[in-house]
Motif scaffolding. Structure first.
Motif, PDB file in Angstrom:
ATOM      1  N   LEU A 137      46.779  43.628  24.652  1.00  0.00           N
ATOM      2  CA  LEU A 137      45.754  43.446  25.671  1.00  0.00           C
ATOM      3  C   LEU A 137      46.019  44.376  26.854  1.00  0.00           C
ATOM      4  O   LEU A 137      45.093  44.973  27.418  1.00  0.00           O
ATOM      5  CB  LEU A 137      45.760  41.988  26.127  1.00  0.00           C
ATOM      6  N   SER A 138      47.280  44.536  27.213  1.00  0.00           N
ATOM      7  CA  SER A 138      47.647  45.395  28.344  1.00  0.00           C
ATOM      8  C   SER A 138      47.389  46.857  28.036  1.00  0.00           C
ATOM      9  O   SER A 138      46.866  47.607  28.880  1.00  0.00           O
ATOM     10  CB  SER A 138      49.126  45.194  28.687  1.00  0.00           C
ATOM     11  N   VAL A 139      47.760  47.299  26.844  1.00  0.00           N
ATOM     12  CA  VAL A 139      47.555  48.700  26.469  1.00  0.00           C
ATOM     13  C   VAL A 139      46.070  49.031  26.441  1.00  0.00           C
ATOM     14  O   VAL A 139      45.643  50.095  26.914  1.00  0.00           O
ATOM     15  CB  VAL A 139      48.218  48.978  25.106  1.00  0.00           C
ATOM     16  N   ALA A 293      48.092  55.562  26.298  1.00  0.00           N
ATOM     17  CA  ALA A 293      46.786  54.900  26.301  1.00  0.00           C
ATOM     18  C   ALA A 293      46.032  55.216  27.587  1.00  0.00           C
ATOM     19  O   ALA A 293      44.818  55.509  27.571  1.00  0.00           O
ATOM     20  CB  ALA A 293      46.964  53.391  26.138  1.00  0.00           C
ATOM     21  N   LEU A 294      46.732  55.152  28.703  1.00  0.00           N
ATOM     22  CA  LEU A 294      46.115  55.505  29.993  1.00  0.00           C
ATOM     23  C   LEU A 294      45.592  56.939  29.958  1.00  0.00           C
ATOM     24  O   LEU A 294      44.453  57.211  30.367  1.00  0.00           O
ATOM     25  CB  LEU A 294      47.133  55.340  31.107  1.00  0.00           C
ATOM     26  N   LEU A 295      46.417  57.862  29.469  1.00  0.00           N
ATOM     27  CA  LEU A 295      46.032  59.271  29.434  1.00  0.00           C
ATOM     28  C   LEU A 295      44.902  59.521  28.450  1.00  0.00           C
ATOM     29  O   LEU A 295      43.996  60.309  28.721  1.00  0.00           O
ATOM     30  CB  LEU A 295      47.245  60.129  29.082  1.00  0.00           C
ATOM     31  N   ASP A 296      44.929  58.845  27.304  1.00  0.00           N
ATOM     32  CA  ASP A 296      43.838  59.000  26.334  1.00  0.00           C
ATOM     33  C   ASP A 296      42.515  58.542  26.931  1.00  0.00           C
ATOM     34  O   ASP A 296      41.463  59.119  26.660  1.00  0.00           O
ATOM     35  CB  ASP A 296      44.139  58.202  25.062  1.00  0.00           C
ATOM     36  N   GLY A 297      42.583  57.470  27.745  1.00  0.00           N
ATOM     37  CA  GLY A 297      41.363  57.012  28.399  1.00  0.00           C
ATOM     38  C   GLY A 297      40.880  57.980  29.456  1.00  0.00           C
ATOM     39  O   GLY A 297      39.676  58.180  29.633  1.00  0.00           O
TER      40      GLY A 297
END
Length: 361
Positions: A137-139, A293-297
């Motif tokens: 959920l966090s990722v 995940a942050l960077l992919d977003g």
């Protein structure tokens, strides 16, 4: 460094005198800020942020023009997920939970800002919990955060009012200059000055000063101002996550927002590897996957293949500043901890490498 202990949950049958339809389920904070999480029924929560005795400025809402722009970004996030062809559970952005001035009956005489959100627990607690579902959920929330930050950064600061100062960088500059001579904060300042040495102390100062200067050729864009895992609240029902937004809104280089989150994740990863604080004593956490995940977003298909080349210029420096700000805030608003000595060494290593470790995921 250990987090400040939270108060135990309040049973559902216990309501404070005068509370209309809500119960306090969590309370925690520091001398800078106190946070109360309240349940209103039907999966509705509010987060009340009240200034503590060491809070050095009024809590202010974004300017009217910036508020309109924030609501437009939030509406675009909602429309993108509900429009034709939207796929449930697919990549989407986080909703911007805009703060409102709290009523005196809610916050007492010190005032405060209240946020309406879908959950009681932030990514700051879920990510390192050791629970697989909480981690996933966090990722996902971090990937969605990246998408919304990118949308925010597409909005130029073309409002009539001047750009407000970046509050985190401002606190750091006051600490560097000695203008905030509190006890444990001053003790950390002396320690950090010694551990960094003149060259790296000057580098830290120069980076902080540059972060408060007007942006260059590209101009300022709309910034959240302090995005973090503690402001990011997933929905247990799988709906949009929410990002508490408003008190820190400013304009500047996109790197300041993106680097702020990467710096936090770099600190957590490094603390876990060195056995520091709660991160070093908890279960193993795949922080690189969370950062990716942050960077992919945040990144788009048209961005460069090499991640470091695609990121906004100055991201590594902003991430390093975030590490320094958290050290300063912990010492000043929580108190001294011996782990701060090793955090100062981590800051020195990161500065000496021009912040590059914050981008190695």
């Amino acid at each position: 460094m250990r987090p400040v202990p939270e108060a135990p949950a309040v049973p559902a049958a216990v309501r404070p005198a005068g509370a209309a339809g809500w119960v306090t389920v969590r309370e925690y904070g520091t001398r800078y800020l106190r946070i109360s999480v309240r349940y209103h029924g039907d999966a509705r929560f509010s987060w009340l942020r009240v200034p503590g005795p060491a809070h050095d400025r009024p809590q202010t809402a974004p300017s009217p023009a910036a508020g309109v722009a924030l609501r437009r970004v939030d509406a675009a996030v909602a429309d993108a997920d509900s429009g034709a062809g939207a796929v449930a559970g697919a990549g989407r952005g986080v909703r911007l939970a805009l703060g409102e001035r709290a009523a005196a009956s809610e916050s007492g005489e010190r005032g405060g800002v209240v946020y309406r959100v879908p959950g009681a627990v932030s990514v700051a607690r879920l990510l390192p919990s050791g629970d697989d579902t909480a981690y996933r959920l966090s990722v996902r929330a971090l990937a969605d955060l990246g998408r919304t930050l990118r949308q925010l950064h597409d909005v130029p600061w073309e409002f009539a009012e001047p750009v407000p100062p970046h509050h985190g960088v401002g606190r750091l500059l006051a600490w560097i200059s000695g203008a905030a001579p509190d006890g444990d904060g001053a003790r950390l300042r002396a320690l950090a000055h010694d551990r960094l040495g003149a060259r790296l102390w000057t580098r830290l100062t120069d980076w902080a000063v540059a972060a408060q200067e007007p942006p260059g050729r590209g101009g300022a864009v709309l910034l959240h101002g302090a995005p973090s895992t503690g402001w990011l609240v997933p929905s247990p029902a799988g709906d949009h996550s929410a990002l508490l937004t408003g008190e820190e809104v400013t304009g500047g280089e996109p790197a300041l927002d993106l680097g702020w989150v990467l710096g936090e994740l770099h600190e957590l990863r490094s603390a876990a590897a060195r056995g520091l604080g709660a991160a070093g004593q908890g279960p193993p956490v795949d922080y690189p996957a969370a950062a990716r995940a942050l960077l992919d977003g945040y990144l788009r298909k048209e961005d460069a293949v090499e991640t470091a080349e695609a990121l906004p210029p100055g991201t590594a420096r902003a991430a390093t500043l975030r590490l320094a700000v958290h050290m300063r805030d912990f010492a000043s608003f929580v108190g001294w901890h011996e782990d701060l000595r090793r955090y100062a060494d981590l800051l020195a290593e990161t500065l000496d490498a021009d912040g590059a470790p914050t981008l190695r995921w």
